[in-house]
Design a protein around this motif. Structure first.
Motif, PDB file in Angstrom:
ATOM      1  N   LYS A   1      -8.579   1.356  -6.747  1.00 19.10           N
ATOM      2  CA  LYS A   1      -7.699   1.208  -7.907  1.00 19.10           C
ATOM      3  C   LYS A   1      -6.949  -0.118  -7.962  1.00 19.10           C
ATOM      4  N   GLY A   2      -7.109  -0.962  -6.924  1.00 16.51           N
ATOM      5  CA  GLY A   2      -6.426  -2.247  -6.938  1.00 16.51           C
ATOM      6  C   GLY A   2      -5.045  -2.182  -6.320  1.00 16.51           C
ATOM      7  N   LEU A   3      -4.405  -3.346  -6.221  1.00 17.58           N
ATOM      8  CA  LEU A   3      -3.121  -3.457  -5.549  1.00 17.58           C
ATOM      9  C   LEU A   3      -1.938  -2.975  -6.393  1.00 17.58           C
ATOM     10  N   PHE A   4      -2.113  -2.949  -7.716  1.00 14.79           N
ATOM     11  CA  PHE A   4      -0.968  -2.641  -8.575  1.00 14.79           C
ATOM     12  C   PHE A   4      -1.279  -1.529  -9.565  1.00 14.79           C
ATOM     13  N   SER A   5      -2.025  -0.528  -9.132  1.00 14.86           N
ATOM     14  CA  SER A   5      -2.412   0.567 -10.021  1.00 14.86           C
ATOM     15  C   SER A   5      -1.210   1.358 -10.517  1.00 14.86           C
ATOM     16  N   PHE A   6      -0.113   1.347  -9.752  1.00 16.14           N
ATOM     17  CA  PHE A   6       1.051   2.159 -10.111  1.00 16.14           C
ATOM     18  C   PHE A   6       1.702   1.693 -11.406  1.00 16.14           C
ATOM     19  N   TYR A   7       1.486   0.448 -11.813  1.00 11.29           N
ATOM     20  CA  TYR A   7       2.027   0.002 -13.087  1.00 11.29           C
ATOM     21  C   TYR A   7       1.327   0.690 -14.261  1.00 11.29           C
TER      22      TYR A   7
ATOM     23  N   HIS B   1       3.796   5.703 -10.073  1.00 13.46           N
ATOM     24  CA  HIS B   1       3.947   5.350  -8.664  1.00 13.46           C
ATOM     25  C   HIS B   1       3.632   6.499  -7.717  1.00 13.46           C
ATOM     26  N   ARG B   2       3.379   7.684  -8.245  1.00 12.05           N
ATOM     27  CA  ARG B   2       3.284   8.867  -7.390  1.00 12.05           C
ATOM     28  C   ARG B   2       2.180   8.754  -6.332  1.00 12.05           C
ATOM     29  N   GLU B   3       0.987   8.298  -6.749  1.00 11.40           N
ATOM     30  CA  GLU B   3      -0.132   8.253  -5.806  1.00 11.40           C
ATOM     31  C   GLU B   3       0.113   7.252  -4.684  1.00 11.40           C
ATOM     32  N   CYS B   4       0.581   6.062  -5.041  1.00 12.37           N
ATOM     33  CA  CYS B   4       0.852   5.037  -4.022  1.00 12.37           C
ATOM     34  C   CYS B   4       1.949   5.499  -3.072  1.00 12.37           C
ATOM     35  N   CYS B   5       3.017   6.078  -3.621  1.00  9.47           N
ATOM     36  CA  CYS B   5       4.110   6.564  -2.769  1.00  9.47           C
ATOM     37  C   CYS B   5       3.650   7.696  -1.859  1.00  9.47           C
ATOM     38  N   ARG B   6       2.735   8.530  -2.350  1.00  7.70           N
ATOM     39  CA  ARG B   6       2.235   9.619  -1.514  1.00  7.70           C
ATOM     40  C   ARG B   6       1.518   9.075  -0.285  1.00  7.70           C
ATOM     41  N   VAL B   7       0.723   8.025  -0.472  1.00  7.63           N
ATOM     42  CA  VAL B   7      -0.029   7.446   0.645  1.00  7.63           C
ATOM     43  C   VAL B   7       0.878   6.648   1.569  1.00  7.63           C
ATOM     44  N   ARG B   8       1.746   5.831   1.001  1.00  5.53           N
ATOM     45  CA  ARG B   8       2.526   4.882   1.802  1.00  5.53           C
ATOM     46  C   ARG B   8       3.850   5.437   2.319  1.00  5.53           C
ATOM     47  N   LYS B   9       4.369   6.497   1.695  1.00  3.54           N
ATOM     48  CA  LYS B   9       5.692   6.989   2.077  1.00  3.54           C
ATOM     49  C   LYS B   9       5.719   8.476   2.407  1.00  3.54           C
ATOM     50  N   VAL B  10       5.193   9.306   1.498  1.00  5.67           N
ATOM     51  CA  VAL B  10       5.361  10.753   1.672  1.00  5.67           C
ATOM     52  C   VAL B  10       4.585  11.258   2.883  1.00  5.67           C
ATOM     53  N   ARG B  11       3.336  10.851   3.026  1.00  2.64           N
ATOM     54  CA  ARG B  11       2.551  11.343   4.162  1.00  2.64           C
ATOM     55  C   ARG B  11       3.089  10.840   5.499  1.00  2.64           C
ATOM     56  N   PRO B  12       3.472   9.557   5.638  1.00  7.33           N
ATOM     57  CA  PRO B  12       4.119   9.146   6.894  1.00  7.33           C
ATOM     58  C   PRO B  12       5.410   9.910   7.171  1.00  7.33           C
ATOM     59  N   LEU B  13       6.196  10.174   6.097  1.00  6.69           N
ATOM     60  CA  LEU B  13       7.421  10.952   6.303  1.00  6.69           C
ATOM     61  C   LEU B  13       7.095  12.356   6.768  1.00  6.69           C
ATOM     62  N   ARG B  14       6.058  12.960   6.192  1.00  3.31           N
ATOM     63  CA  ARG B  14       5.690  14.314   6.581  1.00  3.31           C
ATOM     64  C   ARG B  14       5.347  14.358   8.078  1.00  3.31           C
ATOM     65  N   ARG B  15       4.612  13.346   8.550  1.00  6.41           N
ATOM     66  CA  ARG B  15       4.285  13.292   9.981  1.00  6.41           C
ATOM     67  C   ARG B  15       5.544  13.164  10.825  1.00  6.41           C
ATOM     68  N   ALA B  16       6.470  12.337  10.380  1.00  3.86           N
ATOM     69  CA  ALA B  16       7.709  12.137  11.129  1.00  3.86           C
ATOM     70  C   ALA B  16       8.511  13.427  11.224  1.00  3.86           C
ATOM     71  N   LEU B  17       8.647  14.126  10.104  1.00  2.00           N
ATOM     72  CA  LEU B  17       9.496  15.314  10.073  1.00  2.00           C
ATOM     73  C   LEU B  17       8.908  16.477  10.843  1.00  2.00           C
TER      74      LEU B  17
ATOM     75  N   PRO C   1       7.078  -4.690  -5.001  1.00  8.34           N
ATOM     76  CA  PRO C   1       6.549  -4.659  -6.362  1.00  8.34           C
ATOM     77  C   PRO C   1       7.265  -3.678  -7.283  1.00  8.34           C
ATOM     78  N   CYS C   2       7.987  -2.729  -6.716  1.00 11.39           N
ATOM     79  CA  CYS C   2       8.583  -1.660  -7.513  1.00 11.39           C
ATOM     80  C   CYS C   2      10.100  -1.760  -7.595  1.00 11.39           C
ATOM     81  N   THR C   3      10.672  -2.859  -7.149  1.00 11.66           N
ATOM     82  CA  THR C   3      12.123  -3.020  -7.128  1.00 11.66           C
ATOM     83  C   THR C   3      12.498  -4.354  -7.759  1.00 11.66           C
ATOM     84  N   ARG C   4      13.527  -4.339  -8.577  1.00 11.24           N
ATOM     85  CA  ARG C   4      14.017  -5.597  -9.142  1.00 11.24           C
ATOM     86  C   ARG C   4      15.536  -5.517  -9.260  1.00 11.24           C
ATOM     87  N   PRO C   5      16.199  -6.662  -9.429  1.00 14.23           N
ATOM     88  CA  PRO C   5      17.656  -6.638  -9.582  1.00 14.23           C
ATOM     89  C   PRO C   5      18.052  -5.902 -10.859  1.00 14.23           C
ATOM     90  N   VAL C   6      19.269  -5.410 -10.882  1.00 17.92           N
ATOM     91  CA  VAL C   6      19.786  -4.770 -12.090  1.00 17.92           C
ATOM     92  C   VAL C   6      20.790  -5.707 -12.751  1.00 17.92           C
TER      93      VAL C   6
END
Length: 465
Positions: free
Chosen positions: A187-193, A197-213, A294-299
């Motif tokens: 899907k490329g580097l920026f498919s979440f746009y 963002h759900r799929e990318c976050c699931r791979v990069r954040k949710v699954r590692p967190l699940r292992r940690a917990l 890629p998903c954060t910017r100043p307010v």
């Protein structure tokens, strides 16, 4: 593992632990909502001899995947704290009891109850306040963080500053390289746009967190009610985690502490300045809530802090999955009840090319067959059910592992109009219900356990296939 240690004999630096002694009787004025707790210094003797490593429970307690080329999280040495017996407790009542307590008091209670089985989730923003509170309690503590591979350079430098300032080692969790590679190649580097963002976050954040917990019985987050009025306005200071499972497995096996739930952002920053602790340099550039680059910017002035996160999406769904239970359109229970407003508009789950979505006619035909060509395992689910969401990763993994094995993996949405049928014909008691349809039997076998990790599900299938 990161621990703060006070010693009655010396303040010698020990790798992986606090390099400075904590005050034996911390007293002083209140900063914001902080009240320091009187506590005598604890005399703790620590040995880092390798012979004691066998007694250490790593943060990542999930078995290493055969197809992963990424090493598991670093297994630092922990002191022998002994087995902590945690009595059954009414955490809703405890949350009410602590509703007016300071973050320091809540942190102290959390560390007292769970010892080495609890860890602070550090995201590289104001979560440094959590580490400061933990240090002030004088108790040992652990810190872990999710390195998605896409953080800002300033965030990585901040991690290093925090480790040096507190004399700790942060336990980093990384995404599975095979999963990241598949996502980027397909899907490329920026498919979440384009698709969220759900799929990318699931791979990069949710699954590692699940292992940690899965290596913990409790965790500590920096969530505050004022961070995201759309998703965090009702978080308690302590709760049974509505999404993730802990060391013992099953619903209710993990406790989630939110010491700063009732603290306002301005008060957090007053505390950080008063304590002169490191902060992420991105804050001075207009960033308030900080995530992946890629998903954060100043307010802008006047904008809410979460408007800088996933700015292209609906403001009421700005959670990456780490705190999925906060989303308003998700049920607060797993008993098969519909939403309060009667809708079932939540996005579907259990998506995989190796998983078959069964219609009402499809599962009726499957249940009537006495001689099937292959056995089936089917989950009866509701996409809004938090317990169904919690097992999404493991069930998708099960489908991938069973691909080509002769066992079909399916799902049947059994809420709404299908609920009565599922209760009468498919043994539905609560969501999720998992059924195994043997090859030569008409009646399905119901999975009896609340442990829904991929290994437990696979053992169930292998015993009956």
């Amino acid at each position: 593992m990161a621990f703060t240690i006070t010693s009655s004999s010396s303040s010698t630096a020990i790798s992986g632990y606090c390099r400075s002694t904590c005050p034996s009787e911390p007293k002083g004025p209140q900063f914001s909502s902080v009240r320091l707790v009187d506590r005598p210094a604890a005399a703790v003797s620590i040995s880092s001899d390798r012979s004691r490593r066998s007694a250490v429970r790593p943060l990542n307690a999930e078995p290493k995947r055969n197809d992963s080329i990424v090493p598991l999280a670093s297994a630092a040495v922990a002191p022998e704290l002994g087995e902590k017996v945690v009595e059954a407790e009414d955490y809703e009542a405890l949350a009410n009891e602590l509703v007016n307590a300071s973050p320091l008091e809540i942190m102290d209670k959390a560390l007292e109850k769970f010892g080495g089985d609890i860890a602070i989730a550090f995201s590289g923003a104001e979560d440094v306040a959590l580490i400061e509170y933990a240090k002030l309690t004088g108790r040992p503590f652990r810190v872990f963080s999710l390195d998605t591979g896409r953080l800002n350079p300033e965030t990585y430098r901040f991690f290093d500053q925090v480790e040096k300032h507190y004399g700790i080692h942060i336990e980093y969790m990384f995404p599975d390289s095979v999963e990241v590679q598949a996502l980027v190649r397909n899907k490329g580097l920026f498919s979440f746009y384009e698709d969220g963002h759900r799929e990318c976050c699931r791979v990069r954040k949710v699954r590692p967190l699940r292992r940690a917990l899965k290596g913990l019985r409790a965790w500590i987050t920096g969530q505050r009610k004022d961070q995201s009025p759309g998703t965090r306005s009702e978080i308690p200071v302590v709760q049974v985690d509505p999404v993730f499972e802990g060391l013992d497995g099953g619903a209710g096996s993990l406790i989630k502490w939110n010491p700063m739930a009732n603290v306002e952002g301005g008060d957090v920053w007053n505390f950080l300045r008063a304590m002169n602790v490191p902060v992420n340099s991105l804050h001075s550039q207009g960033y308030v809530s900080i995530g992946c680059e890629p998903c954060t910017r100043p307010v802008l002035p006047g904008q809410h802090e979460r408007e800088g996160r996933w700015w292209w999406e609906d403001a009421k769904a700005k959670e990456c999955g780490l705190h999925k239970g906060n989303l308003k359109n998700e049920s607060a229970n797993g008993n098969g009840a519909a939403h309060a407003n009667g809708t079932t508009a939540a996005a579907d789950i259990f998506e995989s090319q190796n998983l078959v979505a069964l219609s009402r006619a499809g599962i009726e035909n499957l249940s009537r067959l006495e001689n099937r060509k292959e056995p089936w395992i089917v989950v009866l689910y509701a996409p809004w059910c938090q317990f169904c969401q919690a097992m999404e990763e493991s069930y998708v993994q099960l489908a991938d592992k069973l691909a080509g094995s002769g066992v079909k993996v399916g799902k049947f949405r059994a809420d709404g109009d299908q609920k009565e049928f599922a209760k009468q014909e498919l043994q539905l008691g609560s969501f999720p219900t998992i059924l195994f349809f043997p090859k030569h039997s008409s009646r399905p076998i119901k999975y009896p356990s609340e442990k829904r990790d991929v290994d437990s599900l696979l053992a169930f299938v292998n015993a009956l296939r």
